[in-house]
Design a protein around this motif. Structure first.
Motif, mmCIF file in Angstrom:
data_model
loop_
_atom_site.group_PDB
_atom_site.id
_atom_site.type_symbol
_atom_site.label_atom_id
_atom_site.label_comp_id
_atom_site.label_asym_id
_atom_site.label_seq_id
_atom_site.Cartn_x
_atom_site.Cartn_y
_atom_site.Cartn_z
ATOM 1 N N LYS A 1 0.834 -1.208 0.000
ATOM 2 C CA LYS A 1 0.000 0.000 0.000
ATOM 3 C C LYS A 1 0.869 1.259 0.000
ATOM 4 C CE LYS A 1 -3.490 2.101 3.096
ATOM 5 N NZ LYS A 1 -3.061 3.430 2.880
ATOM 6 N N HIS A 2 1.922 1.226 0.816
ATOM 7 C CA HIS A 2 2.808 2.372 0.957
ATOM 8 C C HIS A 2 3.382 2.800 -0.403
ATOM 9 C CE1 HIS A 2 5.831 4.882 2.845
ATOM 10 N NE2 HIS A 2 6.762 4.276 2.126
ATOM 11 N N VAL A 3 3.872 1.833 -1.172
ATOM 12 C CA VAL A 3 4.492 2.134 -2.474
ATOM 13 C C VAL A 3 3.431 2.594 -3.481
ATOM 14 C CG1 VAL A 3 5.731 1.122 -4.433
ATOM 15 C CG2 VAL A 3 6.494 0.638 -2.097
ATOM 16 N N LEU A 4 2.297 1.910 -3.494
ATOM 17 C CA LEU A 4 1.255 2.305 -4.455
ATOM 18 C C LEU A 4 0.651 3.671 -4.113
ATOM 19 C CD1 LEU A 4 0.059 -1.236 -5.162
ATOM 20 C CD2 LEU A 4 0.811 0.371 -6.885
ATOM 21 N N ASP A 5 0.558 3.982 -2.814
ATOM 22 C CA ASP A 5 0.066 5.308 -2.431
ATOM 23 C C ASP A 5 0.958 6.405 -2.993
ATOM 24 O OD1 ASP A 5 -2.204 4.566 -1.090
ATOM 25 O OD2 ASP A 5 -1.272 4.500 0.897
ATOM 26 N N LYS A 6 2.275 6.160 -2.936
ATOM 27 C CA LYS A 6 3.219 7.156 -3.465
ATOM 28 C C LYS A 6 3.004 7.339 -4.970
ATOM 29 C CE LYS A 6 7.346 6.511 -0.717
ATOM 30 N NZ LYS A 6 8.699 5.997 -0.842
ATOM 31 N N ILE A 7 2.855 6.208 -5.663
ATOM 32 C CA ILE A 7 2.665 6.254 -7.118
ATOM 33 C C ILE A 7 1.373 7.001 -7.462
ATOM 34 C CG2 ILE A 7 2.153 4.802 -9.129
ATOM 35 C CD1 ILE A 7 4.100 2.715 -7.906
ATOM 36 N N PHE A 8 0.312 6.688 -6.736
ATOM 37 C CA PHE A 8 -0.977 7.305 -7.057
ATOM 38 C C PHE A 8 -0.989 8.793 -6.698
ATOM 39 C CE2 PHE A 8 -3.016 2.836 -6.666
ATOM 40 C CZ PHE A 8 -2.501 2.507 -7.913
ATOM 41 N N GLU A 9 -0.184 9.158 -5.720
ATOM 42 C CA GLU A 9 -0.063 10.567 -5.362
ATOM 43 C C GLU A 9 0.554 11.344 -6.531
ATOM 44 O OE1 GLU A 9 2.640 12.640 -2.087
ATOM 45 O OE2 GLU A 9 1.502 10.923 -1.309
ATOM 46 N N VAL A 10 1.590 10.763 -7.143
ATOM 47 C CA VAL A 10 2.215 11.418 -8.305
ATOM 48 C C VAL A 10 1.234 11.461 -9.474
ATOM 49 C CG1 VAL A 10 4.137 11.363 -9.944
ATOM 50 C CG2 VAL A 10 4.523 10.684 -7.572
ATOM 51 N N ALA A 11 0.483 10.365 -9.670
ATOM 52 C CA ALA A 11 -0.500 10.333 -10.757
ATOM 53 C C ALA A 11 -1.524 11.449 -10.578
ATOM 54 C CB ALA A 11 -1.203 8.973 -10.785
ATOM 55 N N ASP A 12 -1.938 11.651 -9.344
ATOM 56 C CA ASP A 12 -2.910 12.690 -9.027
ATOM 57 C C ASP A 12 -2.353 14.066 -9.378
ATOM 58 O OD1 ASP A 12 -5.405 13.373 -7.971
ATOM 59 O OD2 ASP A 12 -4.478 14.000 -6.080
ATOM 60 N N MET A 13 -1.057 14.246 -9.085
ATOM 61 C CA MET A 13 -0.417 15.523 -9.374
ATOM 62 C C MET A 13 -0.354 15.772 -10.884
ATOM 63 S SD MET A 13 3.279 16.574 -8.007
ATOM 64 C CE MET A 13 4.025 15.913 -9.479
ATOM 65 N N VAL A 14 0.038 14.727 -11.640
ATOM 66 C CA VAL A 14 0.115 14.861 -13.103
ATOM 67 C C VAL A 14 -1.279 15.198 -13.647
ATOM 68 C CG1 VAL A 14 0.584 13.656 -15.282
ATOM 69 C CG2 VAL A 14 2.076 13.279 -13.304
ATOM 70 N N MET A 15 -2.275 14.511 -13.116
ATOM 71 C CA MET A 15 -3.638 14.696 -13.600
ATOM 72 C C MET A 15 -4.150 16.104 -13.304
ATOM 73 S SD MET A 15 -6.478 11.772 -13.169
ATOM 74 C CE MET A 15 -5.328 10.495 -12.950
ATOM 75 N N SER A 16 -3.767 16.613 -12.137
ATOM 76 C CA SER A 16 -4.294 17.921 -11.733
ATOM 77 C C SER A 16 -3.741 19.054 -12.601
ATOM 78 C CB SER A 16 -3.972 18.184 -10.262
ATOM 79 O OG SER A 16 -2.588 18.381 -10.122
ATOM 80 N N LYS A 17 -2.649 18.781 -13.332
ATOM 81 C CA LYS A 17 -2.052 19.850 -14.139
ATOM 82 C C LYS A 17 -2.436 19.781 -15.611
ATOM 83 C CE LYS A 17 1.826 20.748 -11.137
ATOM 84 N NZ LYS A 17 3.104 20.180 -10.743
ATOM 85 N N LEU A 18 -3.332 18.848 -15.948
ATOM 86 C CA LEU A 18 -3.691 18.696 -17.367
ATOM 87 C C LEU A 18 -4.650 19.792 -17.817
ATOM 88 C CD1 LEU A 18 -4.317 14.843 -17.509
ATOM 89 C CD2 LEU A 18 -2.352 16.090 -18.441
ATOM 90 N N PRO A 19 -4.598 20.142 -19.107
ATOM 91 C CA PRO A 19 -5.591 21.081 -19.640
ATOM 92 C C PRO A 19 -7.007 20.536 -19.428
ATOM 93 C CG PRO A 19 -3.908 20.563 -21.291
ATOM 94 C CD PRO A 19 -3.649 19.680 -20.120
#
Ligand SMILES: Nc1ncnc2c1ncn2[C@@H]1O[C@H](COP(=O)(O)OP(=O)(O)OP(=O)(O)O)[C@@H](O)[C@H]1O
Ligand SMILES: [Mg+2]
Length: 333
Positions: free
Chosen positions: A248-266
């Motif tokens: 969970k710890h590792v996947l949470d980190k990955i999904f946190e980055v995914a969320d960040m990438v997603m939040s910056k999309l047009p």
């Protein structure tokens, strides 16, 4: 007959897909060298991986690809040459035309490094395509020039997170976290919980046999290790709950980055992605419950590729078999 192959040269695994023939090779990206006067290849792939931790001084184990990128050009060339020799069509002297998946954003000098490694392996020619485009195609994402999709490819040494269309990568990052990070966290956890030292192969086996993101699932696996206090070999039975939190710890980190990438999309891209959901690929996405966990924490539908660990090579084979698609997505070195 044309001999065309798509290759996913991953940090953990190399997959070769023969156009018209399917997956013809899937082996660990490892080479074992005999360190004599001439450095000779002793073993590659599965055989070399089995030697990890068991060899004497005369053997050097090399992972030529780290975090998705070639770090040892000579070893990469030797490994690819050996893999290609294992494939039957190659035995008739038909050198393959290779479609190779490469990380996003490589500069020319880095691409040339791939070219040199593959030329030394004796290929006929090589085309390069950026990895997330191939993983998206291989996950059956509805990607076109005007339809973007969001792909998270969770591999061994790295995770590629990107919004892509057939026009290229809209936004993306490649982070050095993946299945290997889970293995490393499991090693620490077993050390702490059981006072037992285990190697990375044992940690990986434990993860693959009982790892799950379904919190209530209960499975057990027996592992062997070395007692940290006494130094003697000892075995313990580990329940899946014990390795839930490292995963969970590792996947949470990955999904946190995914969320960040997603939040910056047009906004338009973001709307399209929200309606289609994200696509999950890579060997680590095979952990049971990953897609459900993602959907729950991110409130977006997650589509798991049918063959997560093969998705990139499957996407590569689709491009290699379709000339107009290849012209559209290939990178010019
Ligand atoms: N059934 C499974 N359950 C959990 N993890 C798995 C399973 N099968 C493979 N893995 C893990 O997937 C990882 C390898 O995935 P993959 O083959 O996609 O990586 P790669 O493409 O070689 O690496 P990278 O993309 O980082 O360069 C390893 O960490 C492996 O332990
Ligand atoms: Mg990969």
């Amino acid at each position: 007959m044309k001999n065309a192959v798509a290759i996913d040269l991953g940090s953990a695994n190399t997959v070769i897909y023969q156009v018209g023939g399917g997956v013809v090779l899937s082996e660990p990206s490892v080479v074992a060298f005999d360190v004599g006067s001439k450095k000779k290849v002793k073993a590659v792939g599965k055989e070399a991986k089995n030697l990890i931790g068991k060899t004497a001084d005369g053997t050097e184990i090399v992972f030529p690809v780290v975090e998705g990128q070639i770090v040892d050009e000579k070893a990469a060339g030797a490994m690819v040459e050996n893999f290609l020799n294992k494939i039957s069509t190659n035995k008739f002297g038909l050198r393959p035309q290779v479609l190779l998946s490469i990380p996003c954003g490589l500069d020319n000098a880095e691409i040339k490094q791939y070219e040199r490694a593959f030329n030394s392996a004796g290929v006929y020619g090589i085309d390069f395509v950026e990895s997330p485009i191939l993983s998206a195609l291989g996950s059956d994402a509805p990607i076109t020039t005007s339809t973007p999709c969001f792909i998270i490819d969770i591999g061994g040494g790295s995770t590629n997170i990107a919004a892509v269309s057939l026009d290229g990568v809209i936004a993306g990052v490649n982070i050095g976290i993946g299945g290997n990070s889970i293995d490393a966290t499991i090693i620490k956890c077993v050390e702490r919980e059981y006072g037992l030292k285990i190697g990375s192969l044992t940690a990986e086996k434990l993860k693959i046999s009982i790892g799950s993101l379904y919190e209530n699932e209960v499975n057990y696996a027996q592992i062997n290790g070395r007692d940290i206090a006494g130094g003697k070999p000892r075995s313990v039975t580990v329940p899946s709950g014990k390795i839930y939190s490292p995963i969970k710890h590792v996947l949470d980190k990955i999904f946190e980055v995914a969320d960040m990438v997603m939040s910056k999309l047009p906004a338009e891209v973001s709307a399209e992605i929200r309606s289609n959901g994200v696509y999950l690929a890579g060997g680590t996405a095979k952990i049971p419950g990953v897609a459900e966990y993602f959907s729950r924490t991110m409130a977006i539908r997650a589509n798991l590729a049918e063959y997560p660990d093969l998705a990139n090579a499957i996407g590569g084979s689709k491009v290699a078999a379709n000339h107009s698609l290849l012209k559209k997505v290939r990178i010019h070195a």
